[in-house]
Motif scaffolding. Sequence first.
Motif, PDB file in Angstrom:
ATOM      1  N   LEU A   1     101.857 149.427  65.092  1.00 19.73           N
ATOM      2  CA  LEU A   1     101.827 150.659  64.317  1.00 19.73           C
ATOM      3  C   LEU A   1     100.454 150.881  63.706  1.00 19.73           C
ATOM      4  O   LEU A   1      99.807 149.935  63.244  1.00 19.73           O
ATOM      5  CB  LEU A   1     102.876 150.610  63.210  1.00 19.73           C
ATOM      6  N   SER A   2     100.033 152.114  63.692  1.00 21.17           N
ATOM      7  CA  SER A   2      98.767 152.454  63.044  1.00 21.17           C
ATOM      8  C   SER A   2      98.953 152.463  61.533  1.00 21.17           C
ATOM      9  O   SER A   2      99.917 153.041  61.012  1.00 21.17           O
ATOM     10  CB  SER A   2      98.283 153.828  63.516  1.00 21.17           C
ATOM     11  N   LEU A   3      98.057 151.817  60.819  1.00 18.23           N
ATOM     12  CA  LEU A   3      98.150 151.768  59.356  1.00 18.23           C
ATOM     13  C   LEU A   3      97.565 153.004  58.697  1.00 18.23           C
ATOM     14  O   LEU A   3      97.891 153.308  57.551  1.00 18.23           O
ATOM     15  CB  LEU A   3      97.432 150.515  58.830  1.00 18.23           C
ATOM     16  N   GLY A   4      96.681 153.697  59.408  1.00 15.12           N
ATOM     17  CA  GLY A   4      96.097 154.900  58.834  1.00 15.12           C
ATOM     18  C   GLY A   4      95.398 154.634  57.509  1.00 15.12           C
ATOM     19  O   GLY A   4      94.565 153.728  57.394  1.00 15.12           O
TER      20      GLY A   4
ATOM     21  N   THR B   1     101.159 145.530  63.293  1.00 14.05           N
ATOM     22  CA  THR B   1     100.332 146.683  62.950  1.00 14.05           C
ATOM     23  C   THR B   1      98.937 146.522  63.539  1.00 14.05           C
ATOM     24  O   THR B   1      98.551 145.432  63.961  1.00 14.05           O
ATOM     25  CB  THR B   1     100.214 146.852  61.421  1.00 14.05           C
ATOM     26  N   ARG B   2      98.210 147.634  63.562  1.00 10.25           N
ATOM     27  CA  ARG B   2      96.828 147.612  64.045  1.00 10.25           C
ATOM     28  C   ARG B   2      95.894 147.197  62.919  1.00 10.25           C
ATOM     29  O   ARG B   2      94.940 147.902  62.564  1.00 10.25           O
ATOM     30  CB  ARG B   2      96.443 148.988  64.587  1.00 10.25           C
ATOM     31  N   LEU B   3      96.189 146.062  62.361  1.00 10.95           N
ATOM     32  CA  LEU B   3      95.381 145.512  61.277  1.00 10.95           C
ATOM     33  C   LEU B   3      94.069 145.010  61.838  1.00 10.95           C
ATOM     34  O   LEU B   3      94.044 144.215  62.787  1.00 10.95           O
ATOM     35  CB  LEU B   3      96.144 144.366  60.604  1.00 10.95           C
ATOM     36  N   ALA B   4      92.965 145.455  61.276  1.00 12.62           N
ATOM     37  CA  ALA B   4      91.660 144.997  61.744  1.00 12.62           C
ATOM     38  C   ALA B   4      91.530 143.492  61.520  1.00 12.62           C
ATOM     39  O   ALA B   4      91.812 142.993  60.434  1.00 12.62           O
ATOM     40  CB  ALA B   4      90.547 145.742  61.002  1.00 12.62           C
ATOM     41  N   GLY B   5      91.115 142.780  62.568  1.00 10.12           N
ATOM     42  CA  GLY B   5      90.959 141.331  62.457  1.00 10.12           C
ATOM     43  C   GLY B   5      92.276 140.584  62.378  1.00 10.12           C
ATOM     44  O   GLY B   5      92.344 139.513  61.766  1.00 10.12           O
ATOM     45  N   HIS B   6      93.328 141.127  63.010  1.00  9.22           N
ATOM     46  CA  HIS B   6      94.648 140.507  62.857  1.00  9.22           C
ATOM     47  C   HIS B   6      94.689 139.082  63.413  1.00  9.22           C
ATOM     48  O   HIS B   6      95.460 138.243  62.926  1.00  9.22           O
ATOM     49  CB  HIS B   6      95.721 141.375  63.522  1.00  9.22           C
ATOM     50  N   LYS B   7      93.882 138.761  64.425  1.00  6.69           N
ATOM     51  CA  LYS B   7      93.884 137.394  64.965  1.00  6.69           C
ATOM     52  C   LYS B   7      93.328 136.397  63.952  1.00  6.69           C
ATOM     53  O   LYS B   7      93.834 135.284  63.820  1.00  6.69           O
ATOM     54  CB  LYS B   7      93.075 137.345  66.259  1.00  6.69           C
ATOM     55  N   ALA B   8      92.292 136.808  63.233  1.00  4.94           N
ATOM     56  CA  ALA B   8      91.740 135.931  62.194  1.00  4.94           C
ATOM     57  C   ALA B   8      92.702 135.797  61.024  1.00  4.94           C
ATOM     58  O   ALA B   8      92.900 134.698  60.490  1.00  4.94           O
ATOM     59  CB  ALA B   8      90.393 136.478  61.711  1.00  4.94           C
TER      60      ALA B   8
END
Length: 532
Positions: free
Chosen positions: A283-286, A105-112
């Motif tokens: 996927l966009s989480l919206g 998903t397009r989770l903000a900060g997914h790498k962290a």
Amino acid sequence: MTPQQSTTAAGAPSSKYSRHTARGRGSRLGPWPVVVLCVLIAAFSLLPLGYVVAATANTGLDTIMTLVFRPRVGELLFNTLALVLITVPLCVVIGVGGAWLVERTRLAGHKAWAVLLAAPLAIPAFVNSYAWVSAIPSLGGIFGGVLISVLSYFPLVYIPVAAVLSRLDPALEQSAASLGLGPWRVFFRVVLPQLRIATAGGALLVSLHLLAEYGAFAMIAFDTFTTAIYDQFRSTFNGAAANMLASVLVLFCLLLLLAESKSRGSARYARVGSGAQANPRRLSLGWYQFPGQLLLIGISALALGVPLWHVGRWVIAGGAAIWEAPALMNALLQTLGYGLAGAVLTTVLAFPLAYLVIRHPGPFSKLLEAVNYISSSMPGIVVALALVTITVHNVPVIYQTSVVLVAAYALLFMPRALVNLRAGLAQAPVQLDEAAQALGKPPLLAFLLVTLRLSAPAAAGGAALVFLGIVNELTATLLLAPNGTRTLATEFWSLSSEIDYMGAAPYALLMIVLSAPMTYLLFVQSKKAAGQ
């Protein structure tokens, strides 16, 4: 056939010839010195299982019935089953859900978040229990056991599932989406089935850790088979009751191994060909971005924030004086010494078996490998009881010496080294070894200069993971350590058992500091292994 078809310009055998010789090598058992060494190592790894079988056989049927079918065993059985049946599904939900959020998903900060969700593995479960008891002194029972277990062990599911998700062929999902399936139906019907092996493997690891854990549950007075075996051993020194409890515990472990093997089935999940080159579409989480972030923040706060906060609080409360205790430096040095000795021995013992499995695959090498995995699934307390019994009755001169303790570490953690060595040897083509021999190098020198050199990084990675296990090992060390031995784990346990939480804090902090880089290495290596 023309000469050009049978050899290359450099004079090396053609690919057809190489495949033929590779099949020929694989059909043989392997060099007899390596085979003999692997058989001896397998026999050594069977000691805990042999001890359990012998102890059960020598007890007698009437005594077995009396010791096994009694209310105390029923209580332990209920606690252990409830712990496994509640904890494992929760770890699977958190591990799979967290991996999907991070990798798909397009989770903000997914790498962290990818690293933070693996980080709780650096905190030993008994340190986690210490922190939660500091926060909630009345914590106990099945709720306390499940809470601490889930927060300590969900990364064992998250890490392999995230690794597989990052490498899955996106073409299957794209095809399903093109047929009209929505994101949720694609996940449950296409993605989730491909995660079965990783999920089952992670669930098995969680289950085995739950059966083997002592310190975390003893600290909250939650009785399991392991805590009862330890208490029984301390009171009667290897009496029949402890042996029968150990037999039941080993039976649980074997049943779990069988269940995991059956759950894998015969389906294949590998790509055919190179697969799609595009990365999986995130996927966009919206509107779900906020609750997703909130969920991960909550999990991290409970699994990382609580233990780190309370360890830090006790360290600050203790001031500089707690760092000046002579026992602290002694425990650190002994931990490093045992960790390095155990890591080197375990890696050396795992190398012949890894070589046999990769260079000479076949039923015999697979059998030797399976023996090692089965024996290494035994809880630390069973391994310790086996070595205590064997050394007391057969080789008393080494009873309660460093030799026995390091041997126990090798029994417990050999799979960590074996898995890494297998991957490293698989990436060192045998043709390079043969080319070196064709240029006049003796076989042993060719092996040292080519194969061993190419597999050295994998061996170092395996040794690092063994070192991580030894740093955090408690039960076997408590039972087998020579008089005067003080590791970080045993000294922490001694002080925390005396409710000296300030004195125990620096030991907990040092274990976390030593474990953190090894946990990151495990996370990175899992990602690489999934791409092989």
